[in-house]
Design a protein around this motif. Structure first.
Motif, mmCIF file in Angstrom:
data_model
loop_
_atom_site.group_PDB
_atom_site.id
_atom_site.type_symbol
_atom_site.label_atom_id
_atom_site.label_comp_id
_atom_site.label_asym_id
_atom_site.label_seq_id
_atom_site.Cartn_x
_atom_site.Cartn_y
_atom_site.Cartn_z
ATOM 1 N N TRP A 62 -25.052 17.951 -23.054
ATOM 2 C CA TRP A 62 -23.947 18.643 -23.731
ATOM 3 C C TRP A 62 -23.032 19.222 -22.663
ATOM 4 O O TRP A 62 -23.494 19.832 -21.697
ATOM 5 C CB TRP A 62 -24.475 19.749 -24.629
ATOM 6 C CG TRP A 62 -23.411 20.552 -25.337
ATOM 7 C CD1 TRP A 62 -22.324 20.070 -25.988
ATOM 8 C CD2 TRP A 62 -23.335 21.982 -25.448
ATOM 9 N NE1 TRP A 62 -21.565 21.103 -26.516
ATOM 10 C CE2 TRP A 62 -22.168 22.296 -26.193
ATOM 11 C CE3 TRP A 62 -24.137 23.028 -25.001
ATOM 12 C CZ2 TRP A 62 -21.790 23.593 -26.491
ATOM 13 C CZ3 TRP A 62 -23.763 24.330 -25.305
ATOM 14 C CH2 TRP A 62 -22.601 24.610 -26.043
ATOM 15 N N THR A 63 -21.733 19.053 -22.846
ATOM 16 C CA THR A 63 -20.784 19.519 -21.832
ATOM 17 C C THR A 63 -20.535 21.018 -21.906
ATOM 18 O O THR A 63 -19.879 21.580 -21.037
ATOM 19 C CB THR A 63 -19.433 18.791 -21.978
ATOM 20 O OG1 THR A 63 -18.889 19.048 -23.285
ATOM 21 C CG2 THR A 63 -19.613 17.292 -21.786
ATOM 22 N N SER A 80 -16.513 24.745 -21.271
ATOM 23 C CA SER A 80 -16.941 23.370 -21.027
ATOM 24 C C SER A 80 -17.149 23.142 -19.538
ATOM 25 O O SER A 80 -16.321 23.541 -18.719
ATOM 26 C CB SER A 80 -15.891 22.388 -21.559
ATOM 27 O OG SER A 80 -16.241 21.057 -21.230
ATOM 28 N N ASN A 97 -12.732 20.149 -20.174
ATOM 29 C CA ASN A 97 -11.883 19.311 -21.027
ATOM 30 C C ASN A 97 -11.483 20.002 -22.331
ATOM 31 O O ASN A 97 -10.792 19.401 -23.147
ATOM 32 C CB ASN A 97 -12.600 17.987 -21.349
ATOM 33 C CG ASN A 97 -12.510 17.005 -20.186
ATOM 34 O OD1 ASN A 97 -11.607 17.095 -19.359
ATOM 35 N ND2 ASN A 97 -13.454 16.068 -20.118
ATOM 36 N N HIS A 155 -8.257 22.641 -28.905
ATOM 37 C CA HIS A 155 -9.690 22.530 -29.201
ATOM 38 C C HIS A 155 -10.280 23.879 -29.576
ATOM 39 O O HIS A 155 -10.999 24.007 -30.573
ATOM 40 C CB HIS A 155 -10.446 21.968 -27.989
ATOM 41 C CG HIS A 155 -10.209 20.518 -27.744
ATOM 42 N ND1 HIS A 155 -10.113 19.981 -26.473
ATOM 43 C CD2 HIS A 155 -10.030 19.471 -28.595
ATOM 44 C CE1 HIS A 155 -9.903 18.683 -26.556
ATOM 45 N NE2 HIS A 155 -9.843 18.352 -27.836
ATOM 46 N N SER A 213 -10.642 12.003 -34.042
ATOM 47 C CA SER A 213 -11.709 11.853 -33.056
ATOM 48 C C SER A 213 -12.045 13.185 -32.399
ATOM 49 O O SER A 213 -13.213 13.496 -32.154
ATOM 50 C CB SER A 213 -11.310 10.829 -31.981
ATOM 51 O OG SER A 213 -10.114 11.218 -31.326
ATOM 52 N N ASP A 214 -11.012 13.993 -32.125
ATOM 53 C CA ASP A 214 -11.251 15.314 -31.530
ATOM 54 C C ASP A 214 -11.953 16.249 -32.500
ATOM 55 O O ASP A 214 -12.798 17.055 -32.099
ATOM 56 C CB ASP A 214 -9.931 15.930 -31.077
ATOM 57 C CG ASP A 214 -9.393 15.301 -29.806
ATOM 58 O OD1 ASP A 214 -8.949 16.038 -28.933
ATOM 59 O OD2 ASP A 214 -9.428 14.060 -29.698
ATOM 60 N N ARG A 215 -11.624 16.145 -33.782
ATOM 61 C CA ARG A 215 -12.303 16.985 -34.774
ATOM 62 C C ARG A 215 -13.781 16.647 -34.845
ATOM 63 O O ARG A 215 -14.630 17.531 -34.983
ATOM 64 C CB ARG A 215 -11.645 16.828 -36.153
ATOM 65 C CG ARG A 215 -10.222 17.378 -36.222
ATOM 66 C CD ARG A 215 -9.804 17.643 -37.661
ATOM 67 N NE ARG A 215 -9.804 16.436 -38.484
ATOM 68 C CZ ARG A 215 -8.757 15.632 -38.639
ATOM 69 N NH1 ARG A 215 -7.618 15.897 -38.000
ATOM 70 N NH2 ARG A 215 -8.832 14.577 -39.412
ATOM 71 N N ASP A 248 -15.563 15.455 -32.335
ATOM 72 C CA ASP A 248 -16.147 16.004 -31.106
ATOM 73 C C ASP A 248 -16.392 17.506 -31.241
ATOM 74 O O ASP A 248 -17.422 18.029 -30.801
ATOM 75 C CB ASP A 248 -15.235 15.742 -29.909
ATOM 76 C CG ASP A 248 -15.197 14.280 -29.503
ATOM 77 O OD1 ASP A 248 -16.133 13.539 -29.888
ATOM 78 O OD2 ASP A 248 -14.244 13.881 -28.814
ATOM 79 N N MET A 249 -15.448 18.210 -31.847
ATOM 80 C CA MET A 249 -15.594 19.651 -31.989
ATOM 81 C C MET A 249 -16.667 20.011 -33.015
ATOM 82 O O MET A 249 -17.342 21.040 -32.881
ATOM 83 C CB MET A 249 -14.258 20.289 -32.386
ATOM 84 C CG MET A 249 -13.199 20.227 -31.289
ATOM 85 S SD MET A 249 -13.727 20.986 -29.714
ATOM 86 C CE MET A 249 -14.226 19.516 -28.761
ATOM 87 N N PHE A 252 -19.429 18.356 -33.362
ATOM 88 C CA PHE A 252 -20.650 18.237 -32.556
ATOM 89 C C PHE A 252 -20.791 19.448 -31.642
ATOM 90 O O PHE A 252 -21.880 19.991 -31.467
ATOM 91 C CB PHE A 252 -20.610 16.951 -31.726
ATOM 92 C CG PHE A 252 -21.769 16.804 -30.774
ATOM 93 C CD1 PHE A 252 -23.008 16.413 -31.231
ATOM 94 C CD2 PHE A 252 -21.612 17.084 -29.419
ATOM 95 C CE1 PHE A 252 -24.095 16.290 -30.351
ATOM 96 C CE2 PHE A 252 -22.673 16.963 -28.536
ATOM 97 C CZ PHE A 252 -23.913 16.568 -29.008
ATOM 98 N N PHE A 253 -19.689 19.902 -31.061
ATOM 99 C CA PHE A 253 -19.698 21.059 -30.161
ATOM 100 C C PHE A 253 -20.189 22.302 -30.898
ATOM 101 O O PHE A 253 -20.992 23.085 -30.368
ATOM 102 C CB PHE A 253 -18.284 21.287 -29.616
ATOM 103 C CG PHE A 253 -18.243 21.969 -28.277
ATOM 104 C CD1 PHE A 253 -18.265 21.240 -27.102
ATOM 105 C CD2 PHE A 253 -18.169 23.349 -28.201
ATOM 106 C CE1 PHE A 253 -18.217 21.857 -25.870
ATOM 107 C CE2 PHE A 253 -18.122 23.985 -26.970
ATOM 108 C CZ PHE A 253 -18.147 23.242 -25.800
#
Length: 310
Positions: free
Chosen positions: A27-28, A104, A108, A113, A147-149, A151-152, A154-155
């Motif tokens: 995880w970043t 992060s 990134n 974000h 795609s960013d949503r 990723d977020m 998951f974050f």
């Protein structure tokens, strides 16, 4: 079966009450937390100069059972924390005693974000209901590509995994057995018995199940209308559940649970049903067998030990 996770914790100054960092493998994200008394050291860390999400956490003087929480975002967290550290009459916040920030490792995370993360986390905290939010209503932020949503999202799940390990449980979801659940929860429910508690003279019957280490009293379970043991601290929890419409008037002289509610152990759950201090390990019994929770738990331990020895 839920897969295990590795979380790396680092005591920055070698003491358990100082600054602490946490990372999850693959995880970043990077988590930094510490008490307000260590703020002068915390803001000097390189993480504080990055874009990120932060949580201010403190006790609620009106409710000792849930913390006060402020969720914020910034592209320079140290600047925002310095502002929050001012007296309230100068625009700061007095309530908080601990701070936790998430940035992060690959740097990134952008301003867009973290604004989206802030919106998601405020919504999640309000839905879970384990804290009192200082923020108020979340402002929905949708200006992110699909795609960013993803990723977020998951974050956020990683944040909700690591924060309880650090002692911040306000984002931890309560599994509700009477609602559709994930496969792992369904598996645990298939092996977990239902427990019954009865107070026959008051026509009170309650049902519960143990899910993911919590003791969940099921929706529709009955409870005494008023708390009768004025010397016990659980009376505060009973009042809170009534005030929040978890325990509602059943119309027959008793109350009932309007939704599933998770407790840390069987005893507070039994106390809420009985309206007084109670020993949940004896009062809750396996439905159909009459075996007490204590006897059932001892049996599970014995079975596990025998399986290992074989």
């Amino acid at each position: 079966m839920t897969q295990g996770r590795s979380i790396r914790l680092f005591l920055v100054d070698g003491t358990p009450n100082g600054l602490l960092t946490a990372e999850i493998m693959n995880w970043t994200g990077h988590v930094l937390t510490g008490p307000r008394s260590k703020l002068s050291e915390l803001v000097q860390r390189p993480e504080c100069g990055r874009t990120g999400i932060y949580f201010l956490v403190g006790p609620d003087p009106d409710n000792s059972l849930r913390p006060l929480v402020y969720i914020g975002e910034s592209d320079d967290v140290s600047t925002r924390l310095k502002q929050h550290n001012r007296p309230e009459d100068k625009g700061g916040k007095d309530f908080w005693e601990k701070v936790c920030l998430v940035t992060s490792k690959d740097q990134n995370l952008t301003k867009a974000h973290v604004k989206y993360l802030e919106s998601l986390l405020i919504q999640n905290a309000g839905h879970v209901g384990r804290c009192k939010l200082i923020n108020g209503t979340a402002h929905e932020y949708i200006n992110l590509p699909e795609s960013d949503r993803a990723d977020m999202a998951f974050f956020v799940e990683q944040i909700r995994t690591v924060l309880p390990v650090l002692g911040f449980g306000f984002l931890r979801e309560t599994h509700r057995p009477s609602q559709p659940e994930k496969a792992s929860v369904k598996a645990s429910l298939s092996t977990a018995p239902r427990f019954r508690m009865e107070i026959k003279r008051d026509n009170i019957t309650a049902l519960a199940q143990e899910v993911d280490g919590e003791f969940v009293v099921l929706e529709g379970s009955q409870a005494r209308f008023e708390w009768t043991d004025h010397k016990h601290n659980y009376r505060t929890l009973f009042k809170q559940l009534c005030d929040e419409d978890i325990l509602v008037d059943n119309g027959d002289g008793n109350r009932r649970f309007a939704t599933d509610y998770a407790f840390g152990s069987p005893s507070p759950a039994a106390a809420m049903v009985a309206g007084r201090a109670a020993n949940g390990r004896k009062d809750w019994k396996v439905e159909g067998s009459g075996q007490t929770y204590s006897e059932w738990q001892d049996q599970q331990v014995s079975i596990a030990v025998n399986e290992v020895s074989e």
